[in-house]
Design a protein around this motif. Structure first.
Motif, PDB file in Angstrom:
ATOM      1  N   HIS A  86      -4.569  -9.020   5.392  1.00  0.00           N
ATOM      2  CA  HIS A  86      -4.889  -7.823   4.890  1.00  0.00           C
ATOM      3  C   HIS A  86      -3.723  -7.532   3.735  1.00  0.00           C
ATOM      4  CE1 HIS A  86      -7.878  -6.621   7.924  1.00  0.00           C
ATOM      5  NE2 HIS A  86      -7.324  -7.519   8.745  1.00  0.00           N
ATOM      6  N   GLN A 103      -6.746   1.966   6.946  1.00  0.00           N
ATOM      7  CA  GLN A 103      -6.943   0.406   7.122  1.00  0.00           C
ATOM      8  C   GLN A 103      -7.123  -0.090   8.425  1.00  0.00           C
ATOM      9  OE1 GLN A 103      -4.688   1.842   5.107  1.00  0.00           O
ATOM     10  NE2 GLN A 103      -4.763   0.710   3.078  1.00  0.00           N
ATOM     11  N   ASP A 126       0.777  -1.232   0.080  1.00  0.00           N
ATOM     12  CA  ASP A 126       0.031  -0.172   0.154  1.00  0.00           C
ATOM     13  C   ASP A 126       0.956   1.242  -0.108  1.00  0.00           C
ATOM     14  OD1 ASP A 126      -3.027   1.023   0.669  1.00  0.00           O
ATOM     15  OD2 ASP A 126      -1.415   2.127   1.942  1.00  0.00           O
TER      16      ASP A 126
END
Length: 318
Positions: A280, A296, A4
């Motif tokens: 995740h 998140q 990310d």
């Protein structure tokens, strides 16, 4: 999934603040680094009320912080209990560094949560932390009425090395009749120092927790004689996981400890234990505790809370 972008910026920031020469950080450096990192923790899950106290540990008083979700007009009577162990490699961290994480978990799960200040290594090496963890669960169960807890609806959980303690306590509870646990909750768990999991090699440098740090933590916790395959140190090495409490397990794609957490979830499921497991995408170790940087985190903690509530409705007491 790729890393990310926000997680990448976090890693760049951490790398810039940490000299390359720090391959084997001291205890003081590890404690200071974790305290700074946990300044990015947030509780976006709901309001809580806190109360501090102490209980009798194996070697003296231990601190705890009790978190109660803000009053719910539809709630009456005792709430489920949640005994939580903070992360930090069993060397760093405290109820203060993980205050926001504990508050978020209490709000999301709607449990009364006790965060435990267990003894840390190297001042108190293995098995001090696990002894304190077991004592904390006894305290919560034995004083359930005074704490406003339903002793038949107990959650035991933690993150990172705190999840090691939680998993070990649940295994110990299976082998004895005086600990009753309904659900276990493991977030970014550290579960195996014995087997060479690929993710530890893939993400062992530059992904928030480095090999030098976890090796130093392990060396400080052990006396050099203890077998790292002992289930109290590496819960994944337990021969059988049958009969353990239903589990909520959250792992992260770019976490060195990803593979062992995923493997624990798989082995529990194979042993007919109910498991709610999420890995995740794009996330790093401890992401759930960094809500000021990673959005998140809130979504993950909210989901943890919903999964705990769901399992509490259907779980039977072991």
């Amino acid at each position: 999934m790729p890393l990310d972008p926000r997680a990448q910026r976090l890693l760049s920031m951490v790398a810039a603040a940490m000299p390359e020469s720090r391959q084997h950080p001291s205890v003081g450096q590890r404690r200071q680094s974790l305290a700074k990192l946990m300044q990015f923790a947030r509780n976006d899950c709901g309001a809580v009320i806190t109360r501090d106290g102490t209980f009798a540990g194996p070697s003296g008083p231990l601190r705890y912080r009790l978190y109660t979700p803000a009053a719910d007009p539809h709630d009456s009577g005792a709430r489920p209990g949640f005994v939580y162990f903070h992360g930090g490699g069993l060397v760093a961290g405290s109820i203060d560094t993980h205050d926001n994480v504990a508050a978020a978990l209490a709000a999301a799960s709607r449990c009364r949560l006790l965060s435990i200040d267990y003894r840390l290594a190297p001042e108190h090496p293995f098995p001090a932390a696990i002894e304190d963890a077991i004592a904390a669960v006894h305290f919560a169960i034995d004083h359930a009425a005074a704490l406003g807890i339903d002793g038949n609806r107990m959650v035991i959980g933690g993150d990172s090395a705190g999840a090691t303690l939680a998993a070990a306590v649940c295994q110990q509870a299976h082998d004895r009749a005086d600990l009753r646990i309904a659900v276990q909750c493991l977030i970014c768990p550290v579960l195996d120092f014995f087997n060479p999991w690929p993710s530890r090699e893939l993400f062992g440098t530059g992904y928030l927790i480095d090999r030098g740090t976890w090796q130093a933590d392990l060396a400080d916790c052990l006396d050099g004689k203890t077998d790292v395959a002992h289930p109290l140190i590496s819960p994944l090495c337990r021969e059988t996981l049958a009969g353990l409490p239903p589990a909520v397990i959250h792992t992260a794609e770019f976490d060195p400890m990803r593979d062992e957490g995923n493997a624990y979830a798989a082995r529990l499921a194979e042993a007919d234990v109910t498991v709610a497991h999420v890995c995740h995408d794009g996330m790093v170790h401890n992401f759930h505790a960094l809500g000021a940087i990673l959005p998140q985190a809130k979504a993950a903690l909210d989901l943890v809370g919903r999964q705990i509530r769901s399992l509490l409705q259907v779980s039977s007491i072991r």
